[in-house]
Design an enzyme around this catalytic site. Sequence first.
Site, PDB file in Angstrom:
ATOM      1  N   HIS A   3       0.803  -1.228   0.000  1.00 38.51           N
ATOM      2  CA  HIS A   3       0.000   0.000   0.000  1.00 38.51           C
ATOM      3  C   HIS A   3       0.835   1.276   0.000  1.00 38.51           C
ATOM      4  CE1 HIS A   3       0.015   1.309   4.376  1.00 38.51           C
ATOM      5  NE2 HIS A   3       0.551   0.100   4.466  1.00 38.51           N
TER       6      HIS A   3
ATOM      7  N   THR B  65      -3.615 -19.988   3.182  1.00 37.31           N
ATOM      8  CA  THR B  65      -4.180 -19.744   1.851  1.00 37.31           C
ATOM      9  C   THR B  65      -3.810 -18.346   1.383  1.00 37.31           C
ATOM     10  OG1 THR B  65      -6.038 -21.215   2.321  1.00 37.31           O
ATOM     11  CG2 THR B  65      -6.298 -19.680   0.485  1.00 37.31           C
TER      12      THR B  65
ATOM     13  N   CYS C 231       1.527   4.829  12.088  1.00 39.27           N
ATOM     14  CA  CYS C 231       1.390   3.771  13.094  1.00 39.27           C
ATOM     15  C   CYS C 231       1.392   4.305  14.518  1.00 39.27           C
ATOM     16  CB  CYS C 231       2.517   2.747  12.943  1.00 39.27           C
ATOM     17  SG  CYS C 231       2.397   1.811  11.414  1.00 39.27           S
TER      18      CYS C 231
END
Length: 386
Positions: A202, A238, A327
């Site tokens: 991102h 997955t 963050c």
Amino acid sequence: MEAYFDNSATTKPSKEVVETMLKALTIHYGNPSSLHRKGVEVEKLIKASRRQVAKALGVKDEEIIFTSGGTESNNAAILGTIAAQHRRGNKIITSSIEHPSVLNVFKYLETKGYSVVYLDVDRKGKIDLHQLEQEVDENTILLSIMHVNNEVGTIQPIEKIRQILNNSKNKIILHVDAVQSFGKLKMNPSKLGIDLLSISGHKIHGPKGIGALYIRKDLKFTPIIYGGGQEIGIRPGTENVPGILGLGIASAAIEKEIDDGIQKMVQVKERLKAGILSEIKDAIFNGCQGDESAPHILSISFPGIRGEVLLHMLEQDEIYVSTGSACSSKKSSQSHVLKAMGLSEEEIEGAIRFSFSYQNTIEEVDYVLNQLKKHIYDLKKIMMKR
């Protein structure tokens, strides 16, 4: 006019990335571990994305492992190295201005008995290479360092760091957090002597929730997650197919457009920097100049002004900036990066980070500069009346 100058926090996904991810959700929705055609076609697409990421970095396809993002890549790089190399020593080194996804892992490892060294930085955010030389010894097994600082844009001298590590009798593993440099600087991990390198989707107009970890071929490494064996057993689970395909498209765009993108970001950054420093009294530039600074990050302190107040005033004009790392922006504590650089409390409190992408324009810069001057003037006027 909208001016989004918070690209270090996240970037807007490109049209091509969004279209690719939509196809992954609606057409290529098979499980890549399935043996039927739906699974096999997705497996081929994942291989193509891995190739795109590897090509953008100049490394081998099999050296790229997909993760959930920069934080997981950093955690895996450090903990996976420690688990595999702990018999060779227990000393690990980082800097005092790292991202929390590195610093907090090192703090945890301190509680486990590891000898941890946090390198000092100067007023510009550069690490102390002499201190590194003094600290490296035969007990050192890992150095984890940020390539580009996410708050001030300072570039650490990776080549010089690798040379210092090579002078040690011990083979010291070098991990580089390249979340803020991938797509903004030209680099080749293998040529720089980097053993592990972290990137995030991102930050390069790709999707959130996807990243990658470069692991040098033949490096002894232990996985920190166990499961079905995906990603050659290093990162099982997955696969996030839409994210992986989106990261592949974003990486391919970097490989093709990096020169033009860097030039555009430098023009925008230098125009805004020159305007602020010449037209706003007492404004202070934080970080390095020229080739020692990333093209997309500009940190400026406005002493006497609260950065958070200024941020929200700019937001009313549809101008989006940051007071520091995304963050840690919701925490009340001051920036550990600016503290380590030796800025005063007033300079830290008044710091604003502008961060750019190739999509930003000179027109946006002029708009931001105009509104910024107005708000600074109004805030100082209010303060004088108190």
